[in-house]
Scaffold this motif. Structure first.
Motif, PDB file in Angstrom:
ATOM      1  N   LEU A 140     -13.337   3.003  21.028  1.00 52.55           N
ATOM      2  CA  LEU A 140     -14.478   2.557  20.245  1.00 52.55           C
ATOM      3  C   LEU A 140     -14.016   2.468  18.795  1.00 52.55           C
ATOM      4  O   LEU A 140     -13.497   3.446  18.251  1.00 52.55           O
ATOM      5  CB  LEU A 140     -15.634   3.551  20.379  1.00 52.55           C
ATOM      6  N   GLY A 197     -23.220   6.057  24.132  1.00 60.98           N
ATOM      7  CA  GLY A 197     -23.174   4.666  23.688  1.00 60.98           C
ATOM      8  C   GLY A 197     -22.430   4.525  22.392  1.00 60.98           C
ATOM      9  O   GLY A 197     -22.010   3.425  22.039  1.00 60.98           O
ATOM     10  N   GLY A 198     -22.253   5.627  21.668  1.00 62.07           N
ATOM     11  CA  GLY A 198     -21.333   5.634  20.535  1.00 62.07           C
ATOM     12  C   GLY A 198     -21.920   5.653  19.157  1.00 62.07           C
ATOM     13  O   GLY A 198     -21.235   6.028  18.217  1.00 62.07           O
ATOM     14  N   GLY A 199     -23.175   5.267  18.969  1.00 60.03           N
ATOM     15  CA  GLY A 199     -23.719   5.186  17.620  1.00 60.03           C
ATOM     16  C   GLY A 199     -23.668   6.513  16.898  1.00 60.03           C
ATOM     17  O   GLY A 199     -24.021   7.556  17.452  1.00 60.03           O
ATOM     18  N   ILE A 200     -23.196   6.500  15.663  1.00 52.17           N
ATOM     19  CA  ILE A 200     -23.072   7.718  14.865  1.00 52.17           C
ATOM     20  C   ILE A 200     -24.067   7.673  13.724  1.00 52.17           C
ATOM     21  O   ILE A 200     -24.193   6.664  13.026  1.00 52.17           O
ATOM     22  CB  ILE A 200     -21.645   7.872  14.301  1.00 52.17           C
ATOM     23  N   ARG A 231     -16.582  -1.705  21.225  1.00 44.33           N
ATOM     24  CA  ARG A 231     -15.848  -1.063  22.321  1.00 44.33           C
ATOM     25  C   ARG A 231     -14.802  -2.031  22.835  1.00 44.33           C
ATOM     26  O   ARG A 231     -15.143  -3.098  23.365  1.00 44.33           O
ATOM     27  CB  ARG A 231     -16.806  -0.655  23.437  1.00 44.33           C
ATOM     28  N   SER A 273     -25.227   9.804  10.242  1.00 41.37           N
ATOM     29  CA  SER A 273     -24.882  10.851   9.303  1.00 41.37           C
ATOM     30  C   SER A 273     -26.090  11.759   9.097  1.00 41.37           C
ATOM     31  O   SER A 273     -27.174  11.286   8.772  1.00 41.37           O
ATOM     32  CB  SER A 273     -24.465  10.239   7.960  1.00 41.37           C
ATOM     33  N   GLN A 325     -23.713  11.911  17.280  1.00 41.03           N
ATOM     34  CA  GLN A 325     -23.315  10.756  18.072  1.00 41.03           C
ATOM     35  C   GLN A 325     -24.010  10.793  19.429  1.00 41.03           C
ATOM     36  O   GLN A 325     -23.843  11.731  20.197  1.00 41.03           O
ATOM     37  CB  GLN A 325     -21.800  10.690  18.263  1.00 41.03           C
ATOM     38  N   GLN A 365     -12.017   5.736  17.874  1.00 39.58           N
ATOM     39  CA  GLN A 365     -12.424   6.897  18.670  1.00 39.58           C
ATOM     40  C   GLN A 365     -12.053   6.654  20.123  1.00 39.58           C
ATOM     41  O   GLN A 365     -12.678   5.836  20.816  1.00 39.58           O
ATOM     42  CB  GLN A 365     -13.925   7.158  18.556  1.00 39.58           C
ATOM     43  N   LEU A 371     -15.064   2.089  15.015  1.00 42.12           N
ATOM     44  CA  LEU A 371     -16.234   2.318  14.188  1.00 42.12           C
ATOM     45  C   LEU A 371     -15.949   1.892  12.759  1.00 42.12           C
ATOM     46  O   LEU A 371     -14.873   2.125  12.217  1.00 42.12           O
ATOM     47  CB  LEU A 371     -16.610   3.803  14.200  1.00 42.12           C
ATOM     48  N   PHE A 391     -22.557   4.679   9.488  1.00 43.41           N
ATOM     49  CA  PHE A 391     -21.739   4.110  10.548  1.00 43.41           C
ATOM     50  C   PHE A 391     -22.441   2.955  11.247  1.00 43.41           C
ATOM     51  O   PHE A 391     -23.658   2.978  11.451  1.00 43.41           O
ATOM     52  CB  PHE A 391     -21.389   5.187  11.580  1.00 43.41           C
ATOM     53  N   GLY A 392     -21.645   1.999  11.646  1.00 41.93           N
ATOM     54  CA  GLY A 392     -22.120   0.928  12.500  1.00 41.93           C
ATOM     55  C   GLY A 392     -22.126   1.371  13.951  1.00 41.93           C
ATOM     56  O   GLY A 392     -21.676   2.470  14.280  1.00 41.93           O
ATOM     57  N   PRO A 393     -22.616   0.510  14.843  1.00 40.86           N
ATOM     58  CA  PRO A 393     -22.716   0.865  16.263  1.00 40.86           C
ATOM     59  C   PRO A 393     -21.379   0.860  16.980  1.00 40.86           C
ATOM     60  O   PRO A 393     -21.267   1.372  18.092  1.00 40.86           O
ATOM     61  CB  PRO A 393     -23.632  -0.228  16.828  1.00 40.86           C
ATOM     62  N   GLY A 394     -20.369   0.284  16.360  1.00 39.57           N
ATOM     63  CA  GLY A 394     -19.038   0.277  16.968  1.00 39.57           C
ATOM     64  C   GLY A 394     -18.764  -0.954  17.810  1.00 39.57           C
ATOM     65  O   GLY A 394     -19.683  -1.651  18.259  1.00 39.57           O
ATOM     66  N   LEU A 398     -22.350  14.901  11.558  1.00 40.00           N
ATOM     67  CA  LEU A 398     -22.711  13.620  12.152  1.00 40.00           C
ATOM     68  C   LEU A 398     -23.255  13.864  13.546  1.00 40.00           C
ATOM     69  O   LEU A 398     -22.899  14.850  14.210  1.00 40.00           O
ATOM     70  CB  LEU A 398     -21.475  12.718  12.242  1.00 40.00           C
ATOM     71  N   ILE A 441     -22.529   9.555   1.230  1.00 30.03           N
ATOM     72  CA  ILE A 441     -22.586   9.574   2.689  1.00 30.03           C
ATOM     73  C   ILE A 441     -22.117   8.238   3.245  1.00 30.03           C
ATOM     74  O   ILE A 441     -22.465   7.172   2.732  1.00 30.03           O
ATOM     75  CB  ILE A 441     -24.018   9.876   3.168  1.00 30.03           C
ATOM     76  N   GLN A 442     -21.330   8.320   4.309  1.00 30.95           N
ATOM     77  CA  GLN A 442     -20.898   7.109   5.004  1.00 30.95           C
ATOM     78  C   GLN A 442     -21.910   6.788   6.096  1.00 30.95           C
ATOM     79  O   GLN A 442     -22.339   7.662   6.839  1.00 30.95           O
ATOM     80  CB  GLN A 442     -19.510   7.307   5.615  1.00 30.95           C
TER      81      GLN A 442
END
Lengths: 111, 110
Positions: free
Chosen positions: A88, B40-43, A107, B45, B37, A37, A90, A102-105, B35, A99-100
């Protein structure tokens, strides 16, 4: 239960270097996907792995590679870093077609 | 033309207002995801839909497969709902590659 974890959280590299990003899926999840991203844009699909096999690849150059280990964790490798790789990154895991999560990513900043 | 388009790009509303975010897509899909967000980026679902309607708390998601359109509604909006809401579509069963919209930035003013 722990969610998807990624390491490191932040990373600074210089052009031409190599980077390895790591992802641990939720326990029991066998699928891991990687997304990039860039600031101000939606995520772009890079790779998907399921049961340690590559199941999908996005429109990224060969400098990007990934693998999934027997414990279903995954690594994303990027060689010959370019400024445009700053983003970023992910990771998302899922049990199958659901459903997927997501982790915090991670950077990444490339200077 | 992007495969997934969202509208509006930005939305500012007063606390308590009913919020609607729209998503249109141009490809055949197996499922559509909403989703959230945060800075800080956390996503997170919120929903995965292949037909009909789903509700979770103050959030409602609908999809019309024939019209290739989905909406996310938030009732009784609250400042903590402020975030970027992203629509993503999955094209192939067994391949969860998601194609994302660019997101809708929602700001709820107290």
């Amino acid at each position: 239960d722990a969610g998807v974890t990624q390491s490191p959280t932040h990373l600074i590299k210089t052009r031409g270097q190599h980077v390895t990003l790591r992802c641990s899926p939720i326990s029991g999840h066998k699928s891991v996907s990687w997304y990039q991203q860039v600031l101000g844009q939606g995520p772009q699909f890079i790779f998907q792995y399921y049961e340690k096999e590559e199941r999908g690849r996005g429109n990224f150059p060969d400098r990007f590679s990934a693998r999934q280990f027997p414990n279903y964790s995954s690594e994303l490798n990027v060689n010959a870093l370019l400024l445009g790789d700053s983003a970023l990154y992910l990771c998302a895991s899922s049990w199958g077609l659901g459903i997927q999560y997501f982790g915090p990513g991670t950077r990444l900043l490339v200077l | 033309k992007n495969e997934v388009e969202q509208s509006p790009q930005n939305l500012t509303a007063q606390e308590g207002e009913f919020i609607t975010i729209n998503c249109s897509y141009s490809v055949g899909i197996s499922a559509l995801h909403w989703l959230q967000q945060h800075p800080g980026g956390g996503i997170v679902s919120l929903f995965m839909l292949s037909s009909g309607k789903k509700k979770h708390g103050r959030l409602i998601a609908t999809i019309n497969i024939q019209e290739k359109h989905s909406s996310l509604h938030i009732t009784a909006s609250h400042p903590r709902d402020s975030a970027v809401y992203i629509c993503a579509v999955g094209a192939n069963f067994g391949n969860e590659k998601l194609t994302f919209g660019t997101g809708t930035r929602l700001t709820i003013i107290p």
